[in-house]
Design a protein around this motif. Structure first.
Motif: not given
Ligand SMILES: Cc1cc2nc3c(=O)[nH]c(=O)nc-3n(C[C@H](O)[C@H](O)[C@H](O)COP(=O)(O)OP(=O)(O)OC[C@H]3O[C@@H](n4cnc5c(N)ncnc54)[C@H](O)[C@@H]3O)c2cc1C
Lengths: 105, 406
Positions: B14, B36-37, B44, B49, B82, B128, B271, B289-290, B318
């Motif tokens: 997002a 932060e990543e 994701r 998968k 943050v 996650r 999310d 949802s993506w 999906w």
């Protein structure tokens, strides 16, 4: 016919405003027919996740990838915005005696 | 004084979409995306998968927007958490001690895996982030027996991936059926059958009392031993920052239909946000949802740039397990009646119609090639608030596309 042209299908194999898949020499193509009976050919796999475009929905001259709804204009291969940003390769087509030929390669 | 700047917290799906949309909507000042990543925005969905099962060493798959940051003059700051917002001074603070002033702020902080509150829960792995998937891939690669707690989407996708890699799976679900909240019963039943057929062992009504490094102990005393224990019991919206700043938050940071929070200079999307979808309800709703994260990100960006648009997103989700694709559009729960359209011997589409005859949701399960087109049309019909003739919806000899012309 000159070199490089392949007989891909009968034009009636494709419904109006629709797409089918076609394989040749290990390469996947997508063949399109518009409502006004024009024919186009692009690479068969979406540039985002390698999904077969022939399972997607055709609306006017747009093909939507079946997986994430990435959109391409199949008349010129242009990606129509995220999540797809890489254009599709297109191929010349020609109709002869009710059959659709594509110039592969 | 510094130029007015737009700040986005969270560089996920997002956040990335919002940054690009802000610029494309004409905002010319600075745009800074703090995450932060250590990665930029990445997808994701493959984490449960393909990323686990494909041969190539896994790499994060950047979202489409990530490649455009330079060209659009968007500044992305990885490894930047943050920790505080000062709404009065319009300032954020980073863990490093730095501060930054915002004109408008977007919270796109996503969600995190929910943890169990039983002894030993720290032994159960969760999924996650890319790093979580990396760890799971190593354990799955060794074959062995995975004990998965939770029969939601992530648990089931992980089960399918483990089986694909030649492992064994036992799945513990505390309800009496799978996906009881999210998926209509018939479709959940079909998914269940597929997993059973592939060799997954299920325990329904299982309540976990304790977790050990390589075992789960149930309330009834049963001990289920495996090589790895995974917990997939859902996700919780990341709302801590928002709460600390005094923003309204329940199940998610509450926003109006323009994605604005209870503070007019602060927006939220994806999310982490519970937002009003005016075409369905006036109660805030949160999705994971993506597609929604992407569309809301783009809308938040435009609105921060001054557009003032209300959201008109049709939720779409999906999941993929083995060769089966599940797609859900709209809000099946709002349906009062169901119309079934068989798509092939092993693919079905269900339409959900509300009391006024309006199509409010659709769900399909089967091979991608069987479900994708008709689901897409269903999604467009839902967006148009269509009241299609149920007889046409059910009639497989009638092309659904004809309904779009109506
Ligand atoms: C394993 C998995 C499989 C999935 N599969 C599907 C699927 O098949 N179909 C589907 O539709 N959806 C799927 N999803 C859901 C989808 O990925 C999410 O809905 C989407 O990623 C949400 O985007 P977001 O930007 O809101 O949040 P995220 O992508 O979670 O991004 C939020 C980012 O904000 C960062 N952040 C949080 N707090 C701070 C802070 N204080 N400071 C700085 N940074 C911060 C986080 O680290 C994270 O990078 C899946 C999710 C997962 C985890």
């Amino acid at each position: 016919m000159e070199e490089g042209w392949i007989d891909a299908c009968a034009i009636d194999d494709i419904e109006e405003e629709d797409v089918i898949g076609f394989e040749h020499g290990g390469h996947a193509y997508a063949l399109y027919r518009t409502l006004d009976d024009r024919f186009f050919c692009t690479d068969g796999l979406c540039t985002h996740e390698q999904v077969h475009l022939c399972d997607g929905l055709v609306m006017d001259t747009i093909i939507e990838c079946p997986k994430h709804n990435g959109r391409f204009d199949f008349t010129n291969g242009k990606a129509k915005g995220a999540p797809v940003c890489v254009d599709l390769k297109t191929y010349e087509t020609e109709v002869r005696d009710g059959r659709l030929f594509i110039k592969a390669g | 004084m510094a130029r007015p700047a737009m700040i986005i917290v969270g560089s996920g799906e997002a956040g990335g979409c919002a940054a690009v949309a802000l610029r494309e909507a004409g905002w010319e000042g600075p745009i800074t995306l703090y995450g932060e990543e250590r990665h930029g925005p990445y997808e994701r969905p493959p984490l449960s998968k393909e990323l686990l099962t494909e041969k190539e060493p896994p790499k994060p798959r950047p979202s489409a927007e990530a490649g455009r940051f330079d060209e659009l003059g968007i500044s992305h700051r990885p490894n930047s958490r943050v920790i505080d917002i000062d709404p009065a001074g319009k300032e954020i603070s980073l863990h490093s001690g730095q501060t930054a002033h915002y004109e408008k702020l977007l919270l796109a902080t996503g969600a995190r895996a929910r943890l169990m509150s039983v002894p030993g829960s720290e032994y159960a792995l969760t999924l996650r982030s890319f790093e979580d998937a990396w760890a799971l891939r190593h354990l799955f690669g060794a074959g062995g027996h995975a004990v998965i707690i939770g029969g939601g989407f992530i648990g089931l996708e992980l089960a399918a991936s483990a089986i694909k890699l030649g492992g064994r799976v036992t799945l513990l679900e505390n309800q009496e059926r799978l996906l009881s909240r999210a998926v209509p019963a018939e479709l959940a039943q079909r998914l269940h059958e597929e997993h059973v057929c592939r060799g997954v062992r299920f325990h329904f009504g299982a309540s976990v009392s304790r977790v050990e490094r390589r075992a789960v102990i149930l309330e009834n005393g049963e001990r289920i031993a495996g090589d790895v224990v995974i917990c997939g019991i859902g996700a919780e919206p990341e709302t801590a920052l928002a709460r600390k700043a005094g923003l309204r938050a329940q199940n998610g940071i509450v926003t109006d239909d323009r994605l604005c929070t209870s503070n007019p200079a602060i927006y939220a999307c994806g999310d982490c946000a519970a937002s009003v979808h005016p075409q369905f309800s006036d109660q805030p709703m949160r999705f994971e949802s993506w597609q929604i994260a992407r569309e809301q990100g783009a809308l938040a960006g435009r609105n921060m740039a001054g557009a003032n648009e209300r959201q008109s997103i049709v939720p779409w989700f999906w999941s993929q397990q083995y060769d089966l694709h599940l797609q859900i559009a709209g809000l099946p729960d709002l349906g009062k009646s169901t119309v079934v359209r068989p798509l092939s011997d092993d693919a079905v589409l269900q339409f959900y119609i509300d009391g006024g005859g309006r199509l409010v949701g659709a769900a399909a399960l089967g091979q991608l090639s069987d479900v994708a087109r008709d689901m897409r049309i269903a999604q467009m019909l839902i967006a148009r608030k269509a009241t299609p003739d149920p007889a046409v919806l059910a009639a497989t000899e009638r092309r659904l596309k004809t309904l779009l012309a109506a």
